[in-house]
Design a protein around this motif. Structure first.
Motif, PDB file in Angstrom:
ATOM      1  N   ASP A 586       0.864  -1.022   0.105  1.00  0.00           N
ATOM      2  CA  ASP A 586       0.040  -0.054  -0.095  1.00  0.00           C
ATOM      3  C   ASP A 586       0.998   1.262  -0.063  1.00  0.00           C
ATOM      4  O   ASP A 586       1.952   1.230   0.613  1.00  0.00           O
ATOM      5  CB  ASP A 586      -1.115   0.094   1.314  1.00  0.00           C
ATOM      6  CG  ASP A 586      -1.791  -1.054   1.185  1.00  0.00           C
ATOM      7  OD1 ASP A 586      -2.455  -1.273   0.358  1.00  0.00           O
ATOM      8  OD2 ASP A 586      -2.152  -1.539   2.258  1.00  0.00           O
ATOM      9  N   ALA A 587       0.057   2.247  -0.489  1.00  0.00           N
ATOM     10  CA  ALA A 587       0.896   3.711  -0.295  1.00  0.00           C
ATOM     11  C   ALA A 587      -0.178   4.563   0.301  1.00  0.00           C
ATOM     12  O   ALA A 587      -1.426   4.411   0.394  1.00  0.00           O
ATOM     13  CB  ALA A 587       1.268   4.247  -1.728  1.00  0.00           C
ATOM     14  N   PHE A 588       0.430   5.795   0.817  1.00  0.00           N
ATOM     15  CA  PHE A 588      -0.396   6.751   1.644  1.00  0.00           C
ATOM     16  C   PHE A 588      -1.067   7.517   0.844  1.00  0.00           C
ATOM     17  O   PHE A 588      -0.340   8.317  -0.199  1.00  0.00           O
ATOM     18  CB  PHE A 588       0.341   7.278   2.567  1.00  0.00           C
ATOM     19  CG  PHE A 588      -0.383   8.102   3.535  1.00  0.00           C
ATOM     20  CD1 PHE A 588      -1.139   7.803   4.574  1.00  0.00           C
ATOM     21  CD2 PHE A 588      -0.199   9.674   3.303  1.00  0.00           C
ATOM     22  CE1 PHE A 588      -1.917   8.514   5.305  1.00  0.00           C
ATOM     23  CE2 PHE A 588      -1.015  10.461   4.260  1.00  0.00           C
ATOM     24  CZ  PHE A 588      -1.903   9.703   5.426  1.00  0.00           C
ATOM     25  N   VAL A 589      -2.509   7.588   0.725  1.00  0.00           N
ATOM     26  CA  VAL A 589      -3.241   8.659   0.281  1.00  0.00           C
ATOM     27  C   VAL A 589      -3.814   9.701   1.390  1.00  0.00           C
ATOM     28  O   VAL A 589      -4.664   9.348   2.139  1.00  0.00           O
ATOM     29  CB  VAL A 589      -4.597   7.989  -0.455  1.00  0.00           C
ATOM     30  CG1 VAL A 589      -5.392   9.174  -1.210  1.00  0.00           C
ATOM     31  CG2 VAL A 589      -4.271   6.946  -1.268  1.00  0.00           C
ATOM     32  N   ALA A 590      -3.297  10.997   0.984  1.00  0.00           N
ATOM     33  CA  ALA A 590      -3.572  12.132   2.163  1.00  0.00           C
ATOM     34  C   ALA A 590      -4.991  12.513   1.795  1.00  0.00           C
ATOM     35  O   ALA A 590      -5.277  12.740   0.669  1.00  0.00           O
ATOM     36  CB  ALA A 590      -2.534  13.041   2.160  1.00  0.00           C
ATOM     37  N   VAL A 591      -5.737  12.789   3.031  1.00  0.00           N
ATOM     38  CA  VAL A 591      -6.960  13.221   2.888  1.00  0.00           C
ATOM     39  C   VAL A 591      -7.187  14.576   3.745  1.00  0.00           C
ATOM     40  O   VAL A 591      -6.535  14.579   4.649  1.00  0.00           O
ATOM     41  CB  VAL A 591      -8.134  12.227   2.954  1.00  0.00           C
ATOM     42  CG1 VAL A 591      -8.022  10.976   2.248  1.00  0.00           C
ATOM     43  CG2 VAL A 591      -7.811  11.906   4.304  1.00  0.00           C
ATOM     44  N   THR A 592      -8.064  15.319   3.311  1.00  0.00           N
ATOM     45  CA  THR A 592      -8.272  16.526   4.201  1.00  0.00           C
ATOM     46  C   THR A 592      -9.209  15.868   5.304  1.00  0.00           C
ATOM     47  O   THR A 592      -9.997  15.448   5.204  1.00  0.00           O
ATOM     48  CB  THR A 592      -9.292  17.448   3.404  1.00  0.00           C
ATOM     49  OG1 THR A 592      -8.449  17.953   2.079  1.00  0.00           O
ATOM     50  CG2 THR A 592      -9.545  18.720   4.225  1.00  0.00           C
ATOM     51  N   PRO A 593      -8.519  16.014   6.408  1.00  0.00           N
ATOM     52  CA  PRO A 593      -9.282  15.695   7.787  1.00  0.00           C
ATOM     53  C   PRO A 593     -10.405  16.024   7.872  1.00  0.00           C
ATOM     54  O   PRO A 593     -10.733  17.591   7.882  1.00  0.00           O
ATOM     55  CB  PRO A 593      -8.357  15.920   8.906  1.00  0.00           C
ATOM     56  CG  PRO A 593      -7.033  16.202   8.131  1.00  0.00           C
ATOM     57  CD  PRO A 593      -7.147  16.698   6.799  1.00  0.00           C
ATOM     58  N   GLY A 694      -6.113   9.522   6.692  1.00  0.00           N
ATOM     59  CA  GLY A 694      -5.239   8.987   5.472  1.00  0.00           C
ATOM     60  C   GLY A 694      -5.853   7.707   5.336  1.00  0.00           C
ATOM     61  O   GLY A 694      -6.595   6.882   6.044  1.00  0.00           O
ATOM     62  N   LEU A 695      -5.502   7.144   4.002  1.00  0.00           N
ATOM     63  CA  LEU A 695      -5.873   5.795   3.466  1.00  0.00           C
ATOM     64  C   LEU A 695      -4.740   5.373   2.899  1.00  0.00           C
ATOM     65  O   LEU A 695      -3.793   5.937   2.617  1.00  0.00           O
ATOM     66  CB  LEU A 695      -7.011   6.089   2.477  1.00  0.00           C
ATOM     67  CG  LEU A 695      -8.372   6.875   2.820  1.00  0.00           C
ATOM     68  CD1 LEU A 695      -8.881   7.138   1.437  1.00  0.00           C
ATOM     69  CD2 LEU A 695      -9.007   6.069   3.723  1.00  0.00           C
TER      70      LEU A 695
END
Length: 956
Positions: A586-593, A694-695
């Motif tokens: 997996d790689a990290f997908v940043a999301v707007t909290p 994050g995902l």
């Protein structure tokens, strides 16, 4: 093998279909691509009108290419018939007699289809305005508005060849012209075009035009006229086939002069009732007005129809105001048409065998071509007596009857494969429909001399060197007509099969990883020609047949370790294998909290959080990073977070107690649908606020994590990272992280351990992305005097984050770096513009050292490389703007690399008394100089401005 022709006696609808299937108006470009550059136009792929029109980055519009085309250039117009070019095009730039500008719609085989230019309602699809030495070929035009389609205005030495104008036939009166030549144009050739029934006129030549040749065109059912010439001199109408049930096929009036020869006018029925779509059904097929009759010569023309009766169905000729119902009456009454024919049953296809149209035309007629409308040679039909004039034996009309040479599909070498040296044998039983004596030659494709023979006699050959070879058998009859058959499959194999090899790497782009996507590379073996196909088994239940491809990408369905296996089969059926291991992760997908859910969970209750709630419902998400904030606990306890549908583990994501608010970040594996369960292990209810920060995905372009040796970034007690002072209640501090402690400024998210200490009242802090108000997470929550630490994950865009004390009293804040998410991006450049600089001015001596015009037939040298900011090495060409101010005579300039023979080109033409300016993209000589040659007869002033240079890739 010759392409079969459609049979005679077809209906109009069938004829239109036949025309499409026969590719009327299509064909390969004939302009010499070596005489100039090639500009590409293709709006179906990535394109730019501000570029230079390369094949990799073509122009989006035809107009953009037309505006920069130089003499000798070929503009290749590519596209898809389902996506036509809809903007009108006006060509205003000219070529030269030696180097015309060519616009070609011939597709680049085998992957592209022919482009289509759609005529708008307001203007022709293509206008050639005031130009000379321009060629337009192999383009298709769609005309939904039934208006003017191609217009030649004020132009000369123009060729329109193999164009197709098509759309549905109109049902109301229309006025447009498919191909029009205005009265200020001359020396125009309209050849081998196909015009379908969608305009009033097929080809129309206006009063004042001169030396127009209309030859070898196929024109169907125009309302007002097939070929109409009015007031034009020296107009030759030769070898056309015009289907004319609704108007005159060919007409000349207004004191026109010229020759009408070798044409075929075809009609259906005994005349039809006039309708909106059929304006003049009883008009004579050939019409020459009284003021033109003495200036026009007509002969070797024909009238055909599609009835079994040989009686003429309508007036065939109108000459000087008198109607003549037949060719005989016309000949007797005028002395013209001595060799004209009528009473013939024929369609729009090539003449049927034994037709009187065969070998009966005048080969010496002005404008007669050596090839027919489809590019076939004019040949002698051995079954028909030659009744025409001259040599070459052309048929009348636009289409030539061809011999049918039959080469059997079984005429292949045998055997077709084996180990080298490999002996093969080949023979043919080819036949000619005309009974011509045939000979054949076989090129075995290995560089040896062709073997020759006669049908029925075999030839033998031995391949001594391993390789894959194409044999080509060419059958020839005495008049030069040929047919070919190729077999691309003779394999003389190596002693051992080619070895297989396989490697793999993760896909990356823009500094990010395409998680779970593997890029497999199959290196070419020592003998790549011997590979028949490759099969790649990805070990996840799927495989691809690669053929002979050397690259493959694959998206794995889940994290794991996979051993991929390549099986390579050669042309002799032998196999070899190779394997490699890929670790999908997996790689990290940043999301707007943002807070996704706030719910109260009863004692020992379970809260199910859906994929949509967690924003984990797409893109191959395998895990989510969540922030849990607990409050209003009725009893102490823990929360357990786990994938829905699995056994609840004996773990805790966070702990809570009455009277306090807690904050924690945790990662949870999710099901394929993204759903998770949150279990309250307490004996009392608790309220939980959940935010996704994050995902983790195996199927998105995302970031990798870079753990850091923990380092202190902020401590308000000591002044580290900020002022040495507690942060007051309601106040904030901005922390710069990017560019420090190994964190690049391109980092996309930070992982921080945030601490509040020496707190003076209960409260909490938030951590936000700098410069935005909608990206924040809850930091530690505390009570008076409490020191508390929470890890947070926060997106970052400029390397900064903002920590805000949400308490009513001050607190000292501490932040430590745990790691960061992101990557690196590499880039580069190829082209270098320069600040425009004058490199030559004969009026001041700039560039030459003396004030002097360029003499007639004189040359000046301009030093460009290593001067004016141009690098001293690696420069292949310069971009100049040339100007000739107010010349006292006419002529042209030639710009070319110094040290080579001056080419016969026009870089800039000038006319007496008129300042001329233009662009010259000039290759530089080996000495870094370019030459300017004055081809005029008078001295001229010239100045040249440098606007850019082309550097050898890679630049620098």
């Amino acid at each position: 093998m010759h392409r079969p022709r459609p049979a005679a006696g077809l209906s109009l609808a069938a004829i239109v279909v036949v025309g499409v299937l026969s590719s009327w108006g299509s064909g390969a470009a004939v302009a010499d691509p070596e005489s100039g550059g090639t500009l590409y136009v293709d709006h179906d792929i990535r394109c730019s009108d501000s570029g230079t029109g390369t094949q990799s980055l073509p122009f989006c519009t035809v107009q953009a290419a037309a505006d920069v085309a130089e003499p000798g250039d070929t503009v290749r117009i590519l596209g898809d018939p389902l996506s036509p070019y809809t903007a009108p095009v006006t060509v205003t730039r000219s070529g030269t007699s030696d180097e015309p500008i060519t616009f070609s719609g011939a597709p680049l085989p085998p992957t592209r289809l022919a482009a289509v230019l759609a005529a708008p309602a307001s203007a022709p699809a293509l206008t050639l305005k005031g130009v000379h030495d321009v060629r337009v070929e192999s383009l298709t035009f769609s005309d939904q508005h039934h208006g003017d389609v191609v217009a030649v205005t004020g132009s000369g030495h123009v060729t329109l060849d193999r164009l197709t104008v098509t759309n549905s036939a109109p049902t109301v009166p229309v006025t447009g012209t498919a191909i029009g030549v205005d009265g200020t144009s001359s020396d125009v050739t309209v050849s081998r075009n196909s015009v379908y029934p969608n305009t009033a006129y097929g080809v129309r030549v206006a009063p004042g035009a001169a030396r127009v040749t209309v030859t070898t065109n196929v024109i169907l059912t125009q309302q007002q006229g097939g070929i109409a010439v009015s007031g034009a001199t020296d107009t030759d109408v030769t070898g056309n086939t015009v289907f004319a049930p609704c108007a005159s096929a060919i007409s000349l009036d207004g004191a026109s002069s010229g020759v009408v020869e070798n044409n075929v006018a075809a009609f259906v029925g005994n005349g039809s009732q006039q309708t909106g779509a059929c304006q003049a059904p009883t008009a004579p097929l050939y019409a020459v007005s009284a003021d033109s009759a003495s200036r026009v010569t007509a002969d070797y023309n024909a009238v055909t129809h599609q009835q079994s009766s040989t009686a003429p169905a309508r007036t065939e000729y109108a000459w000087a105001g008198t109607s003549y119902p037949s060719s005989g009456a016309f000949r007797d009454g005028t002395g013209q048409g001595a060799h004209d024919l009528d009473g013939i049953t024929a369609g729009l296809a090539a003449p049927s065998e034994h037709s009187p149209l065969i070998d009966s035309a005048d080969a010496t007629a002005p404008g007669a071509l050596d090839t027919d409308q489809e590019g076939h040679a004019r040949v002698d039909d051995l079954l028909v007596a030659n009744t025409g004039n001259g040599t070459g034996h052309p048929d009348r009309g636009a289409l030539e009857r061809q011999d049918t040479l039959t080469v059997s599909a079984d005429d292949d070498p045998a055997p077709t494969k084996g180990l080298a040296p490999l002996g093969v044998s080949l023979k043919t039983d080819a036949t000619s429909a005309w009974g011509a004596a045939l000979a054949y030659s076989v090129d075995f494709g290995d560089g040896s001399d062709p073997a020759t023979g006669t049908p029925g006699t075999p030839v033998a050959h031995t391949y001594t060197t391993p390789g894959r070879y194409t044999t080509r058998i060419t059958v020839t009859e005495p008049d030069g007509t040929t047919a070919e058959r190729s077999y691309a499959g003779v394999t003389a194999g190596t002693p051992a099969p080619p070895a297989a090899a396989l490697s793999v790497a993760p896909e990356t782009s823009g500094g990010q990883v395409d998680a779970g996507s593997a890029r497999f590379t199959v290196p070419a073996p020592a003998d790549p020609w011997e590979v028949a196909y490759r099969t790649l088994d990805y070990s996840d239940g799927t495989h691809d047949n690669l053929g002979s491809a050397t690259l493959a990408t694959h998206q794995y369905p889940a994290p794991g370790t996979y051993t991929a296996t390549l099986t390579q089969t050669d042309l002799l059926g032998r196999t070899t294998t190779a394997g490699t291991v890929f670790h999908s992760a997996d790689a990290f997908v940043a999301v707007t909290p943002q807070h996704d859910s706030k719910r109260t969970i009863a004692a020992h209750g379970v809260l199910n959080l859906s994929a949509a709630t967690l924003r984990a419902d797409a893109g191959g998400v395998d895990a989510a990073q969540l922030q849990l904030v607990t409050s209003d606990a009725k009893a102490s306890g823990t929360l357990t977070l786990y994938a829905h549908g699995t056994t609840r583990p004996g773990t805790a994501a966070t702990a809570f107690e009455p009277g306090r608010t807690t904050t924690a970040v945790t990662t949870v594996k999710v099901t394929p649908t993204g759903s998770v369960d949150l279990y309250n292990g307490s004996s009392g209810a608790v309220t939980v606020d959940v935010a996704t920060v994050g995902l983790q995905s195996h199927a998105q372009y995302a970031d990798t994590y870079h753990p850091a040796t923990p380092v202190r970034l902020l401590d308000t007690r000591t002044g580290t990272g900020a002022t040495r002072s507690p942060v007051g209640g309601g106040h904030s501090v901005t922390l710069t992280v990017g560019g420090t402690h190994g964190v690049p400024t391109t980092a996309r998210a930070l992982v921080l351990n945030v601490t509040a200490t020496t707190t003076k009242a209960s409260g909490n802090l938030t951590v936000a992305t700098h410069g935005t108000g909608d990206s924040a997470v809850t930091g530690p929550c505390w009570t008076t005097g409490q020191t508390v630490t929470t890890q947070v994950v926060i997106p970052v865009r400029d390397g900064k984050v903002v920590l805000r004390n949400a308490s009513k009293a001050s607190a000292n804040l501490v932040a430590d770096l745990a790691g960061w998410y992101g990557g690196t991006t590499a880039g580069g450049a190829e082209f270098r513009p320069v600040t425009p600089v004058r490199v030559l001015d004969t009026r001041t001596g700039t560039g030459t050292g003396k004030v002097a015009r360029i003499a007639a037939h004189g040359t000046v040298k301009i030093k460009v490389v290593g001067a004016h900011g141009v690098p001293a090495t690696g420069v292949s060409a310069v971009d100049l703007n040339l100007t000739v101010p107010a010349p006292s005579g006419s002529g042209y300039l030639v710009a070319h690399p110094d040290g080579v023979a001056r080419p016969g080109v026009y870089s800039l033409s000038f006319t007496k008394g008129h300042t001329a300016a233009g662009r010259a993209l000039v290759k530089v000589g080996a000495d870094g100089e370019v030459d300017l040659y004055n081809a005029g007869t008078v001295p001229v002033d010239v100045y040249a401005d440098l606007v850019g240079d082309d550097l050898v890739f890679p630049a620098g």
